[in-house]
Design a protein around this motif. Structure first.
Motif, PDB file in Angstrom:
ATOM      1  N   ALA A  77      20.801  -8.967  23.470  1.00 28.25           N
ATOM      2  CA  ALA A  77      20.472  -8.316  24.742  1.00 28.25           C
ATOM      3  C   ALA A  77      18.979  -8.051  24.869  1.00 28.25           C
ATOM      4  CB  ALA A  77      21.245  -7.005  24.870  1.00 28.25           C
ATOM      5  N   ASN A  78      18.298  -7.841  23.734  1.00 24.04           N
ATOM      6  CA  ASN A  78      16.869  -7.532  23.800  1.00 24.04           C
ATOM      7  C   ASN A  78      16.236  -7.717  22.430  1.00 24.04           C
ATOM      8  OD1 ASN A  78      16.819  -4.789  22.302  1.00 24.04           O
ATOM      9  ND2 ASN A  78      18.416  -4.501  23.858  1.00 24.04           N
TER      10      ASN A  78
ATOM     11  N   MET B  77      18.960  -5.482  12.987  1.00 20.54           N
ATOM     12  CA  MET B  77      19.921  -5.605  14.088  1.00 20.54           C
ATOM     13  C   MET B  77      20.546  -4.253  14.404  1.00 20.54           C
ATOM     14  SD  MET B  77      21.775  -9.078  12.733  1.00 20.54           S
ATOM     15  CE  MET B  77      21.582  -8.557  11.017  1.00 20.54           C
ATOM     16  N   VAL B  78      20.553  -3.889  15.675  1.00 25.14           N
ATOM     17  CA  VAL B  78      21.250  -2.707  16.172  1.00 25.14           C
ATOM     18  C   VAL B  78      22.252  -3.187  17.229  1.00 25.14           C
ATOM     19  CG1 VAL B  78      21.044  -0.487  17.342  1.00 25.14           C
ATOM     20  CG2 VAL B  78      19.246  -1.230  15.759  1.00 25.14           C
TER      21      VAL B  78
ATOM     22  N   VAL C  25      23.616  -7.045  20.900  1.00 22.33           N
ATOM     23  CA  VAL C  25      22.808  -6.745  19.723  1.00 22.33           C
ATOM     24  C   VAL C  25      21.335  -6.763  20.107  1.00 22.33           C
ATOM     25  CG1 VAL C  25      22.731  -9.173  19.009  1.00 22.33           C
ATOM     26  CG2 VAL C  25      22.311  -7.383  17.319  1.00 22.33           C
ATOM     27  N   SER C  26      20.573  -5.859  19.486  1.00 20.10           N
ATOM     28  CA  SER C  26      19.119  -5.821  19.622  1.00 20.10           C
ATOM     29  C   SER C  26      18.515  -6.355  18.333  1.00 20.10           C
ATOM     30  CB  SER C  26      18.648  -4.382  19.873  1.00 20.10           C
ATOM     31  OG  SER C  26      17.233  -4.308  19.856  1.00 20.10           O
ATOM     32  N   PHE C  27      17.550  -7.287  18.435  1.00 21.02           N
ATOM     33  CA  PHE C  27      16.989  -7.978  17.269  1.00 21.02           C
ATOM     34  C   PHE C  27      15.506  -7.663  17.163  1.00 21.02           C
ATOM     35  CE2 PHE C  27      16.418 -11.454  14.268  1.00 21.02           C
ATOM     36  CZ  PHE C  27      17.668 -11.540  13.673  1.00 21.02           C
ATOM     37  N   GLU C  28      15.009  -7.618  15.915  1.00 23.97           N
ATOM     38  CA  GLU C  28      13.583  -7.361  15.687  1.00 23.97           C
ATOM     39  C   GLU C  28      12.738  -8.506  16.226  1.00 23.97           C
ATOM     40  OE1 GLU C  28       9.724  -6.958  14.013  1.00 23.97           O
ATOM     41  OE2 GLU C  28      11.082  -8.584  13.458  1.00 23.97           O
TER      42      GLU C  28
END
Length: 837
Positions: A633-634, A649-650, A601-604
């Motif tokens: 992950a980033n 979240m992406v 997951v990519s987080f703000e």
């Protein structure tokens, strides 16, 4: 003896104490009324908690209905009512379409409270099937948007429904939050027949439970979570029917309390001015008392008794106004503000307000009265033309003033809704008062050292700024506080309106399209390209989920700080093999296309920092009742202000393999396409009735209306402090009346004309007002910047024209009030006046 003399002297009336009484009454009324209103809101929430929630306990699910086992458990706890809420497009026979907040209810709705309709009929009759058509109850706003009347038919999904009544009162509206469209009530059978519910549809299922009187709703929630730990529902009870509303009321109450404290603080300055002016007028009386053998302590006691008696009058007036305020609010605004409000006589709040008023009056009265105790008779007479004696009272009065100040600070912190905010307010108030005092001292020092002007009027104006008994300290303080408040409110208003009305529409999409089924996505995209060949279309997959764990810790008690909103309720989720457009990686790396293995997951970035997250931490989200664990992950930046498709979240696509999802799309048209937008809205509703079309301009208008009401509330509440500032300013100018009278008569005796006298005083007021205005402008701008950027998390927008006009108006008011008291003096005959000085 002291009390008898005090009462005897008060027989002459309250001359000189009108400002004193007004300032004290206004401050006490603000504290009492605001505290009582806040208490009434909280009591109303507690009393109406069951009706607001729709039952004793509520279990909310997104996307999916409760399983048979879950529903069986809930029915075993009491009576269950099932309510489904979603957004949908409705279309009139004329072709006009509008976004509706749809609410599908069962036969036992509502479990608590009453649904009021016009005409008043049983809900089953209004919503049931009749002559092949289901019925509906709609908000009057929907009738206006579609230009129809009750009895008309509207298209909902794949069926036509008949409007049979207009909605008057919805008991559980507050628990559902703010909607983007008017409310439309239908039955659950009508919702099922409409075809709006498809796999992945954004439907919220609410199960309200009415338990027996001897059953604790909190126990029901605990048992439900223990038996179904993976359910992923949001559970609430009647005691926390609307968490967001409770928090907002607490914040609003805190704001109102700060307004009341500010009004009382400013009023305290007025009290100090009034007491100082009163002591000034009583110089001869005090001197005579001392010549007759009265000790300084008795003189102090006489005038302190007078101050306390007059304070009781002002406090009583304030308490009466404050006690009546909740009932006035309920009478005047009950129909406009849909909040549960329980007006009552709040004895505790009235006692706190009385204590505040008494302490403020004592705080600002002891010091000048203490100085009168110490001054010798000769100094009392000589101070007409020169400073005499020490400016400090005896140590006893200094200690007494300090003790009262400490008591006032303790009461302020103890009576506050948020002690941290109260402490911050006290620090800010002390800093502001100190700054204004320094400015007054600096202005007097600058006037004292300035080159001597050639004209007599200019020399007199400069001398009046720094001479003994000058108005400079009191005017700078009262006017500076008033201008700072006015500028703060003006710039907050300007920033909110600029954010909503200027910057956003220039970059925002024209439409959001929600709940696009995967099977309809290609056809809908082709429809958009046909309707808007030059439009820019963006599409992403979308699911809904709730974060349940962070770093192995439940989010129920996770320290989230200002990012708490991310953990409360459901969030939009998406997945992608590529970095979203406009985002930048700030930490970590993006996953490879076609990634397999661990869910990523990519987080703000900012929210991740607020939550204390790092690359490699794990999180758990509940999606469609399933717990999905993913590793961060980033972190990436997100431009929220463009109103594009952005997500906190992406996820990597493998995280939701096989899960049903919908598509979210945006369409951006060229500016000035008002007619084309409305035509597209009608065609989309006609050809794709299951797809929700949100016109961004309409949504922004709704938000702007709410923001306008918020700003109006801020203005109204701040008006109390502004009124106090005007009173204090008038009192400060009135306090110098004796010196103005003395100066004017001496100048006339020496040959000065009325024009020269008025010109000198005008220059004095202009110089003091300009200096105060500059400081107030800077202080107000800084305060507004902190509120807008730190608390509201918005872009600060300066409005030089508005703030300049506010400052100029305040200076003009200062000059006008000053000249209003001086104009009459310039017309008096010196001989008669000088005999009485």
């Amino acid at each position: 003896m002291s009390l008898r003399l005090a009462l005897r002297e008060l027989r002459g009336g309250l001359t000189g104490f009108r400002i004193f009484v007004a300032c004290l009454a206004l401050g006490v009324a603000a504290i009492a009324g605001i505290g009582s209103v806040a208490r009434g809101l909280n009591d109303g929430l507690s009393r109406e908690g069951r009706a607001i929630l729709g039952g004793d306990a509520s279990f909310s699910l997104v996307h999916r209905e409760a399983s048979p086992d879950e529903l069986l458990f809930l029915k075993g706890q009491g009576t269950v009512s099932t309510v489904a809420t979603l957004r949908s497009m409705v279309r009139a026979e004329s072709g006009e379409a509008a976004l509706a907040e749809l609410k599908a209810v069962d036969d036992v709705y509502p479990l608590a409270g009453s649904l009021v309709t016009n005409p008043p009929r049983p809900l089953a009759e209004l919503l049931g099937e009749r002559n092949g058509f289901y019925g509906a109850v709609v908000d009057s706003a929907m009738l206006g948007r579609l230009n129809i009347e009750p009895g008309a038919r509207i298209r909902l999904g794949s069926i036509d429904i008949e409007i049979r009544a207009e909605l008057s009162t919805e008991p559980d509206a507050l628990s559902d939050g703010i909607g983007l469209g008017p409310r439309v009530f239908v039955s659950r059978d009508a919702l099922a027949a409409s075809g709006l519910i498809t796999p992945g549809s954004l439907v919220r299922w609410n199960y309200r439970v009415a338990v027996p009187e001897d059953v604790d709703p909190d126990g029901v929630v605990e048992r439900a979570n223990e038996q179904f730990p993976q359910a992923g529902w949001r559970a609430r009870t009647r005691d926390n029917a609307s968490e967001r509303l409770t928090r907002n009321i607490a914040l609003f109450s805190q704001f109102l309390t700060l307004v009341g404290l500010t009004a009382l603080l400013v009023g305290g300055v007025g009290v100090a001015n009034s007491v100082s002016a009163y002591v000034e007028r009583k110089r001869e009386t005090i001197a005579v008392l001392k010549c007759m053998g009265a000790p300084g302590r008795q003189v102090f006691g006489i005038y302190l008794a007078q101050i306390l008696l007059i304070s009781v009058l002002g406090i009583t007036i304030g308490l009466l106004i404050g006690a009546a305020l909740p009932f006035v609010v309920d009478w005047a605004f009950a129909a406009f503000v849909p909040l549960p409000f329980e007006p009552g006589l709040e004895v505790g709040q009235l006692g706190i307000a009385a204590a505040f008023g008494l302490l403020v009056a004592m705080l600002f009265a002891v010091w000048p009265l203490g100085r009168a105790h110490e001054l010798p008779v000769s100094a009392l007479f000589r101070d007409h033309v020169a400073e005499g004696g020490s400016r400090w009272p005896k140590p006893l009065y200094i200690v007494l003033t300090g003790t009262i100040l400490v008591a006032l600070l303790v009461l302020t912190v103890a009576a506050s809704f948020d002690r941290r905010v109260a402490i911050a307010f006290l620090v800010a108030a002390a800093g502001t008062l100190a700054l204004l005092r320094v400015v007054a001292f600096g202005l007097a020092a600058l006037a004292r050292r300035a080159p001597r002007p050639r004209t007599a009027t200019a020399r007199l104006a400069l001398a009046n700024i720094h001479r003994p008994g000058a108005l400079t300290p009191s005017v700078v303080l009262s006017l500076g506080l008033g201008i700072a408040l006015l500028v703060t409110v003006t710039l907050i208003d300007s920033s909110i309106r600029h954010q909503l009305a200027s910057s956003l529409p220039e970059r925002a999409p024209s439409f959001f399209f929600i709940d696009i089924p995967n099977t309809d996505a290609p056809a809908f995209t082709a429809f958009l390209r046909d309707q808007a060949p030059k439009g820019e279309i963006t599409e992403v997959p979308m699911l809904r989920g709730r974060i349940t764990q962070l770093k192995g810790q439940s989010t129920e008690n996770y320290p989230a700080g200002e990012a708490e909103w991310v953990l409360r309720g459901d969030r939009g989720l998406t997945f992608s093999d590529t970095l979203p457009e406009g985002s930048q990686i700030t930490a970590g790396t993006w996953w490879d296309a076609g990634h397999t293995g661990d869910n990523l997951v990519s987080f703000e970035t900012d929210l991740g920092r607020e939550l204390g997250l790092q690359v490699g931490d794990t999180m758990v989200v509940n999606v469609l009742g399933r717990e999905i664990t993913a590793r961060i992950a980033n972190f990436r930046t997100v431009d929220w202000e463009n109103l594009g498709i952005n997500f906190v979240m992406v996820f990597s696509p493998n995280s939701f393999a096989g899960a049903p999802y919908q598509t979210l799309a945006t369409l951006t048209l060229a500016d000035g396409a008002e007619t084309a937008e409305r035509a597209l809205l009608r065609e989309a509703a006609a050809q794709f009735p299951n797809i929700i079309s949100v016109r961004v301009k309409d949504a922004l208008a709704t938000i702007a209306d709410l923001a306008g009401k918020l700003v109006l509330g801020i203005r109204a509440a701040s008006g109390i402090t502004i009124l106090a500032s005007v009173l204090v300013l008038a009192g400060a100018l009135a306090a110098g009346h004796r010196y103005r009278l003395y100066d004017a008569m001496i100048l006339k005796t020496l040959g000065g004309t009325r024009r020269q006298i008025l010109t000198a005083f005008t220059l004095e007021y202009l110089l003091i007002g300009a200096a105060s205005g500059l400081v107030g402008l800077l202080a107000g701008a800084l305060s507004a910047w902190v509120v807008v950027t730190r608390l509201m998390k918005m872009e600060f927008h300066a409005d030089p024209l508005a703030t300049g006009l506010v400052t100029l108006l305040a200076v003009v008011v200062t000059v006008a009030l000053g000249l209003a008291g001086t104009w009459r003096l310039a017309r008096l005959k010196p001989a008669r006046v000088l005999r009485d000085l």
